[in-house]
Design a protein around this motif. Structure first.
Motif, PDB file in Angstrom:
ATOM      1  N   CYS A 307       0.826  -1.210   0.000  1.00 56.91           N
ATOM      2  CA  CYS A 307       0.000   0.000   0.000  1.00 56.91           C
ATOM      3  C   CYS A 307       0.859   1.258   0.000  1.00 56.91           C
ATOM      4  CB  CYS A 307      -0.924   0.006   1.218  1.00 56.91           C
ATOM      5  SG  CYS A 307      -2.212  -1.249   1.163  1.00 56.91           S
ATOM      6  N   ARG A 314       0.006   5.302  -7.783  1.00 53.45           N
ATOM      7  CA  ARG A 314      -1.332   5.400  -8.372  1.00 53.45           C
ATOM      8  C   ARG A 314      -1.874   6.828  -8.251  1.00 53.45           C
ATOM      9  NH1 ARG A 314      -5.317   4.335 -11.928  1.00 53.45           N
ATOM     10  NH2 ARG A 314      -7.323   3.719 -10.988  1.00 53.45           N
ATOM     11  N   GLN A 316      -5.069   9.627  -9.099  1.00 51.29           N
ATOM     12  CA  GLN A 316      -6.445   9.944  -9.467  1.00 51.29           C
ATOM     13  C   GLN A 316      -6.658  11.438  -9.246  1.00 51.29           C
ATOM     14  OE1 GLN A 316      -9.336   7.404 -10.587  1.00 51.29           O
ATOM     15  NE2 GLN A 316      -7.253   7.249 -11.394  1.00 51.29           N
ATOM     16  N   LEU A 321      -2.597   8.923  -4.876  1.00 48.30           N
ATOM     17  CA  LEU A 321      -3.578   8.606  -3.826  1.00 48.30           C
ATOM     18  C   LEU A 321      -3.061   8.974  -2.445  1.00 48.30           C
ATOM     19  CD1 LEU A 321      -5.038   5.142  -4.896  1.00 48.30           C
ATOM     20  CD2 LEU A 321      -5.985   7.421  -5.293  1.00 48.30           C
ATOM     21  N   SER A 327      -6.585   8.543   2.713  1.00 50.57           N
ATOM     22  CA  SER A 327      -5.609   7.501   2.387  1.00 50.57           C
ATOM     23  C   SER A 327      -4.487   7.489   3.415  1.00 50.57           C
ATOM     24  CB  SER A 327      -5.023   7.739   0.991  1.00 50.57           C
ATOM     25  OG  SER A 327      -6.020   7.609  -0.004  1.00 50.57           O
ATOM     26  N   ARG A 381      -6.991  -3.466   1.657  1.00 55.23           N
ATOM     27  CA  ARG A 381      -7.880  -3.797   0.548  1.00 55.23           C
ATOM     28  C   ARG A 381      -8.665  -2.581   0.084  1.00 55.23           C
ATOM     29  NH1 ARG A 381     -10.771  -4.205  -2.669  1.00 55.23           N
ATOM     30  NH2 ARG A 381     -12.763  -3.467  -2.045  1.00 55.23           N
ATOM     31  N   GLU A 382      -9.086  -1.751   1.032  1.00 60.55           N
ATOM     32  CA  GLU A 382      -9.798  -0.526   0.688  1.00 60.55           C
ATOM     33  C   GLU A 382      -8.897   0.443  -0.076  1.00 60.55           C
ATOM     34  OE1 GLU A 382     -11.358   1.192   4.244  1.00 60.55           O
ATOM     35  OE2 GLU A 382     -12.420  -0.635   4.849  1.00 60.55           O
ATOM     36  N   GLY A 385      -8.461  -0.174  -3.853  1.00 60.37           N
ATOM     37  CA  GLY A 385      -9.627  -0.098  -4.734  1.00 60.37           C
ATOM     38  C   GLY A 385      -9.827  -1.374  -5.523  1.00 60.37           C
ATOM     39  N   GLY A 386     -10.017  -1.235  -6.847  1.00 61.72           N
ATOM     40  CA  GLY A 386     -10.234  -2.405  -7.690  1.00 61.72           C
ATOM     41  C   GLY A 386      -9.065  -3.372  -7.665  1.00 61.72           C
ATOM     42  N   ASN A 387      -7.855  -2.857  -7.602  1.00 55.77           N
ATOM     43  CA  ASN A 387      -6.683  -3.729  -7.546  1.00 55.77           C
ATOM     44  C   ASN A 387      -6.578  -4.464  -6.206  1.00 55.77           C
ATOM     45  OD1 ASN A 387      -5.621  -3.345 -10.152  1.00 55.77           O
ATOM     46  ND2 ASN A 387      -4.779  -1.366  -9.545  1.00 55.77           N
TER      47      ASN A 387
END
Length: 436
Positions: A307, A314, A316, A321, A327, A381-382, A385-387
């Motif tokens: 993470c 990553r 956005q 993030l 985060s 996991r949160e 995201g999708g990954n």
């Protein structure tokens, strides 16, 4: 668009008539998602925020780094593939053997004679990259080999331990049965004395390594004394059958098996003379439970490291993030959990070395650490995201692998009851008979 029946489509696949458009292999994840690095290139360790490494001896630091380097460079690149297939990568056994950690604290017989702390950090470093590998080692070393060391005769130790230490042979440990999990003392598998040996009859379940183990440590109830004894069963013994348990969602690389024992003869020389009751078994479980408590520590470390890197890579809304407050808050919560988990695990090691570790203390540690690890990987996991549902980015795999660890070596609930019994003097494992 014409909708074809599944039968017709299957026929066309088999005949090769469908366009290659429909039958292409998946894109490599680095091409499909170039913005973040997958776990096959493992992230550097960044979770030791309170410098736990300073509490280790130079030898313990050295073994930790040796294991970390091997796992990151040799094991990480292949584990997602084998996890997906639920297969064990036998080619890594020589690499794990070369680490020199099999046999852990055992002295002599080709074993390393490590401190319990060195064993613990080794398990954490393995679990950081792959929890299944750490379970494989724990079953082989901390359960099977430790049982032979504690309960075996000198002849048995000389015969079995050197090969197991070099991992030229692999062992498993069979206590759990279909009808007896948490109530492990209720073992129904029987051992009946006959001329020259014993006949074993019964069934075991959830036995890691059992489908390929060369030596199986099997616990059975002596029909004469009604006590639990332990036996060494060879993989080719007539009447022995081990089959893989399918469809697991966690520790998929571990080959858990169902073992059937039908009129299996074990010679007298392969009964462990030092295991004469269930109390002897609990002594072995106390030491292994301590090391199992370090598996969720390692899993959480790996999830955090993944993470930590991902939030920097990553982007956005035009920024990483990691630039978002929420985060950072989740990442810091993960980090704080790890510091507390590590320090409790370390303290348990010191209590063990001082002869002060009780079953209640180690059970509290295992229960609390696995609970916090669950929270930690859930946060991870949160963050992804999708990954966060792809094994390629580790956290989803860690999320699933933690679930069986939360359960084995004593469920969370059973471990709290073990500690509760120790601090109150009152056992509460069974409901009062008047309520039944």
């Amino acid at each position: 668009m014409t909708i074809q029946s599944s039968d017709n489509k299957d026929e066309q696949y088999n005949e090769g008539k469908l366009s290659s458009y429909f039958n292409l292999p998946a894109l490599d994840v680095s091409l499909a998602f170039p913005q973040a690095t997958p776990a096959s290139i493992f992230p550097p360790c960044s979770s030791d925020y309170y410098h736990f490494d300073d509490l280790l001896t130079p030898d313990e630091q050295a073994i930790r780094m040796k294991v970390r380097e091997c796992m990151e460079k040799e094991i990480a690149p292949i584990m997602a593939k084998y996890w997906e297939k639920a297969e064990f990568p036998f080619q890594i056994v020589p690499q794990l053997a070369a680490l020199g950690i099999a046999g852990s604290t055992i002295k002599g017989y080709g074993c390393p004679g490590l401190s319990i702390t060195a064993c613990a950090v080794s398990i954490a470093e393995i679990a950081r990259v792959d929890a299944s590998c750490s379970t494989f080692i724990l079953v082989h070393s901390s359960l099977a080999m430790h049982t032979i060391d504690v309960g075996g005769s000198e002849t048995q130790k000389q015969k079995y331990l050197p090969s197991l230490a070099q991992m030229k042979t692999i062992a498993c440990w069979g206590l759990t049965e279909p009808d007896y999990g948490s109530d492990a003392g209720g073992v129904k598998t029987t051992a009946t004395k006959v001329a020259g040996g014993w006949i074993l009859e019964g069934q075991k379940r959830w036995i890691g390594n059992s489908t390929f183990a060369d030596v199986l440590v099997i616990f059975a109830r002596n029909t004469t004394s009604n006590q639990i004894n332990a036996f060494l069963v060879k993989k080719d013994a007539p009447g022995l059958q081990a089959t893989k348990i399918e469809n697991k969602i966690g520790l998929r690389i571990v080959q858990n098996g169902d073992i059937l024992l039908k009129n299996v003869f074990v010679p007298d020389e392969d009964r462990l003379p030092g295991i004469t009751s269930f109390q002897d078994t609990t002594k072995i479980l106390a030491a292994s439970r301590l090391l199992v408590a370090w598996q969720p520590i390692g899993i959480s470390m790996g999830a955090y490291d993944m993470c930590h890197r991902y939030l920097k890579e990553r982007k956005q809304f035009g920024v990483p993030l990691g630039a978002f407050q929420i985060s950072q808050q989740k990442l810091v919560q993960m980090l704080g959990n790890i510091q507390a988990m590590v320090l409790i695990g370390w303290r348990l090691c010191k209590l063990y070395e001082q002869g002060k570790m009780t079953m209640g203390r180690v059970s509290l540690g295992k229960a609390w650490i696995t609970s916090k690890a669950r929270e930690t990987v859930s946060l991870g996991r949160e963050l992804l995201g999708g990954n966060g549902i792809l094994a390629d980015f580790l956290v989803a795999k860690a999320f699933c692998d933690l679930e069986p660890i939360y359960t084995y070596e004593g469920t969370y609930d059973i471990n709290t009851l073990v500690t509760g019994r120790e601090i109150t003097g009152i056992a509460s494992f069974k409901p009062a008979r008047s309520r039944l």
